[in-house]
Design a protein around this motif. Structure first.
Motif, PDB file in Angstrom:
ATOM      1  N   ALA A 167       0.834  -1.211   0.000  1.00  0.00           N
ATOM      2  CA  ALA A 167       0.000   0.000   0.000  1.00  0.00           C
ATOM      3  C   ALA A 167       0.867   1.258   0.000  1.00  0.00           C
ATOM      4  O   ALA A 167       0.534   2.245  -0.665  1.00  0.00           O
ATOM      5  CB  ALA A 167      -0.930  -0.001   1.205  1.00  0.00           C
ATOM      6  N   MET A 168       1.970   1.216   0.726  1.00  0.00           N
ATOM      7  CA  MET A 168       2.858   2.373   0.780  1.00  0.00           C
ATOM      8  C   MET A 168       3.444   2.656  -0.602  1.00  0.00           C
ATOM      9  O   MET A 168       3.546   3.805  -1.026  1.00  0.00           O
ATOM     10  CB  MET A 168       3.980   2.097   1.790  1.00  0.00           C
ATOM     11  N   GLY A 169       3.806   1.606  -1.321  1.00  0.00           N
ATOM     12  CA  GLY A 169       4.358   1.788  -2.657  1.00  0.00           C
ATOM     13  C   GLY A 169       3.348   2.371  -3.625  1.00  0.00           C
ATOM     14  O   GLY A 169       3.716   3.068  -4.571  1.00  0.00           O
ATOM     15  N   ALA A 170       2.076   2.108  -3.385  1.00  0.00           N
ATOM     16  CA  ALA A 170       1.041   2.645  -4.266  1.00  0.00           C
ATOM     17  C   ALA A 170       0.762   4.113  -3.993  1.00  0.00           C
ATOM     18  O   ALA A 170       0.237   4.807  -4.859  1.00  0.00           O
ATOM     19  CB  ALA A 170      -0.241   1.834  -4.105  1.00  0.00           C
ATOM     20  N   THR A 171       1.109   4.607  -2.806  1.00  0.00           N
ATOM     21  CA  THR A 171       0.798   5.995  -2.466  1.00  0.00           C
ATOM     22  C   THR A 171       1.992   6.938  -2.571  1.00  0.00           C
ATOM     23  O   THR A 171       1.792   8.140  -2.666  1.00  0.00           O
ATOM     24  CB  THR A 171       0.239   6.082  -1.029  1.00  0.00           C
ATOM     25  N   VAL A 172       3.210   6.403  -2.543  1.00  0.00           N
ATOM     26  CA  VAL A 172       4.404   7.254  -2.574  1.00  0.00           C
ATOM     27  C   VAL A 172       4.941   7.295  -3.999  1.00  0.00           C
ATOM     28  O   VAL A 172       5.144   6.250  -4.625  1.00  0.00           O
ATOM     29  CB  VAL A 172       5.476   6.719  -1.589  1.00  0.00           C
ATOM     30  N   ASN A 173       5.206   8.499  -4.497  1.00  0.00           N
ATOM     31  CA  ASN A 173       5.689   8.648  -5.870  1.00  0.00           C
ATOM     32  C   ASN A 173       7.201   8.583  -5.976  1.00  0.00           C
ATOM     33  O   ASN A 173       7.746   8.161  -6.984  1.00  0.00           O
ATOM     34  CB  ASN A 173       5.197   9.972  -6.459  1.00  0.00           C
ATOM     35  N   SER A 174       7.915   9.002  -4.968  1.00  0.00           N
ATOM     36  CA  SER A 174       9.372   9.060  -5.003  1.00  0.00           C
ATOM     37  C   SER A 174       9.970   7.709  -4.602  1.00  0.00           C
ATOM     38  O   SER A 174       9.741   7.214  -3.498  1.00  0.00           O
ATOM     39  CB  SER A 174       9.862  10.150  -4.038  1.00  0.00           C
TER      40      SER A 174
ATOM     41  N   PHE B 136      10.580  -3.758  -5.024  1.00  0.00           N
ATOM     42  CA  PHE B 136      11.222  -3.835  -6.333  1.00  0.00           C
ATOM     43  C   PHE B 136      10.299  -4.518  -7.346  1.00  0.00           C
ATOM     44  O   PHE B 136      10.151  -4.059  -8.468  1.00  0.00           O
ATOM     45  CB  PHE B 136      12.546  -4.595  -6.240  1.00  0.00           C
ATOM     46  N   LEU B 137       9.692  -5.616  -6.946  1.00  0.00           N
ATOM     47  CA  LEU B 137       8.843  -6.357  -7.873  1.00  0.00           C
ATOM     48  C   LEU B 137       7.565  -5.611  -8.221  1.00  0.00           C
ATOM     49  O   LEU B 137       7.118  -5.617  -9.363  1.00  0.00           O
ATOM     50  CB  LEU B 137       8.502  -7.728  -7.296  1.00  0.00           C
ATOM     51  N   LEU B 138       6.953  -4.957  -7.236  1.00  0.00           N
ATOM     52  CA  LEU B 138       5.678  -4.294  -7.501  1.00  0.00           C
ATOM     53  C   LEU B 138       5.806  -2.847  -7.929  1.00  0.00           C
ATOM     54  O   LEU B 138       4.964  -2.346  -8.678  1.00  0.00           O
ATOM     55  CB  LEU B 138       4.795  -4.373  -6.251  1.00  0.00           C
ATOM     56  N   HIS B 139       6.863  -2.168  -7.448  1.00  0.00           N
ATOM     57  CA  HIS B 139       6.936  -0.728  -7.677  1.00  0.00           C
ATOM     58  C   HIS B 139       8.240  -0.281  -8.309  1.00  0.00           C
ATOM     59  O   HIS B 139       8.529   0.900  -8.369  1.00  0.00           O
ATOM     60  CB  HIS B 139       6.735   0.018  -6.344  1.00  0.00           C
ATOM     61  N   LYS B 140       9.075  -1.225  -8.727  1.00  0.00           N
ATOM     62  CA  LYS B 140      10.336  -0.926  -9.430  1.00  0.00           C
ATOM     63  C   LYS B 140      11.270  -0.034  -8.605  1.00  0.00           C
ATOM     64  O   LYS B 140      11.933   0.833  -9.121  1.00  0.00           O
ATOM     65  CB  LYS B 140      10.085  -0.285 -10.779  1.00  0.00           C
ATOM     66  N   VAL B 141      11.320  -0.282  -7.267  1.00  0.00           N
ATOM     67  CA  VAL B 141      12.202   0.477  -6.386  1.00  0.00           C
ATOM     68  C   VAL B 141      13.545  -0.230  -6.354  1.00  0.00           C
ATOM     69  O   VAL B 141      13.621  -1.436  -6.194  1.00  0.00           O
ATOM     70  CB  VAL B 141      11.622   0.571  -4.957  1.00  0.00           C
ATOM     71  N   SER B 142      14.618   0.524  -6.496  1.00  0.00           N
ATOM     72  CA  SER B 142      15.958  -0.052  -6.361  1.00  0.00           C
ATOM     73  C   SER B 142      16.875   0.986  -5.740  1.00  0.00           C
ATOM     74  O   SER B 142      16.562   2.171  -5.666  1.00  0.00           O
ATOM     75  CB  SER B 142      16.512  -0.505  -7.713  1.00  0.00           C
ATOM     76  N   TRP B 143      18.019   0.539  -5.273  1.00  0.00           N
ATOM     77  CA  TRP B 143      18.987   1.445  -4.653  1.00  0.00           C
ATOM     78  C   TRP B 143      19.810   2.174  -5.699  1.00  0.00           C
ATOM     79  O   TRP B 143      20.573   3.061  -5.381  1.00  0.00           O
ATOM     80  CB  TRP B 143      19.913   0.659  -3.732  1.00  0.00           C
ATOM     81  N   PHE B 144      19.673   1.813  -6.956  1.00  0.00           N
ATOM     82  CA  PHE B 144      20.523   2.396  -8.005  1.00  0.00           C
ATOM     83  C   PHE B 144      19.834   3.547  -8.704  1.00  0.00           C
ATOM     84  O   PHE B 144      18.705   3.551  -8.972  1.00  0.00           O
ATOM     85  CB  PHE B 144      20.903   1.331  -9.033  1.00  0.00           C
TER      86      PHE B 144
END
Length: 180
Positions: free
Chosen positions: A34-41, A172-180
């Motif tokens: 849910a957090m990944g769906a609400t945060v844009n950055s 990463f899998l749902l929201h394409k978040v990575s450290w790079f």
């Protein structure tokens, strides 16, 4: 940092502590989704996940200490007879599923991991696997680890590492978040 960001940080801390103390009512994995769906950055989402993992680990440390100070014996309780036809049906279905090859394999792994908790340092593997994949459930492992000989620093380190990997993998899998 604005009010919105500070409120999201506060919610991450509150949900992390709530998920550690009341895992039946507050689900940390659902919160990450849910957090990944609400945060844009994406970098801010990674920071929120890190804060959430720290809060969850602090809550697990509290439960660990309660179990460490509370009791050294865990007793098994016999199940009550079913109260109605629906609960009897669910119990029969559960018994049928427990006889399948897959569930017997899961039970063997679960029992082996729980037997490791009696050892001071190899019990960290149980805490890591529990926090990473949820088998055996982390709420149970926390109580059993607190009642066992496992050092608290080993438990907290493995829980922090496993939860961080799990939550970052979800992000990463749902929201394409990575450290790079």
């Amino acid at each position: 940092m604005g009010v919105n960001e500070l409120s999201l940080i506060g919610v991450a801390i509150a949900v992390g502590l709530g998920a550690a103390l009341l895992p039946v009512f507050v689900n940390a994995e659902v919160y990450v989704v849910a957090m990944g769906a609400t945060v844009n950055s994406r970098p801010f989402l990674a920071l929120l996940i890190l804060i959430h993992v720290v809060a969850t680990t602090i809550g697990k440390a509290f439960v660990f200490q309660l179990a460490r100070r509370g009791t050294n014996k865990i007793r098994m309780i016999e199940p009550h007879p079913p109260r109605n036809a629906v609960s009897a049906w669910f119990r029969r279905i559960g018994q049928r599923l427990s006889r399948t090859r897959f569930f017997r394999w899961i039970k063997r792994i679960n029992d082996w991991l729980l037997s490791l908790l009696d050892r001071p340092y190899s019990g960290g593997l149980t805490a890591f696997m529990s926090s990473l994949i949820g088998i055996p459930p982390l709420a149970i492992v926390t109580i059993l680890a607190g009642a066992s000989k496992q050092p608290q620093w080993v438990f907290l380190t493995t829980v922090f590492t496993g939860r961080l990997i799990q939550f970052l993998a979800i992000a990463f899998l749902l929201h394409k978040v990575s450290w790079f």
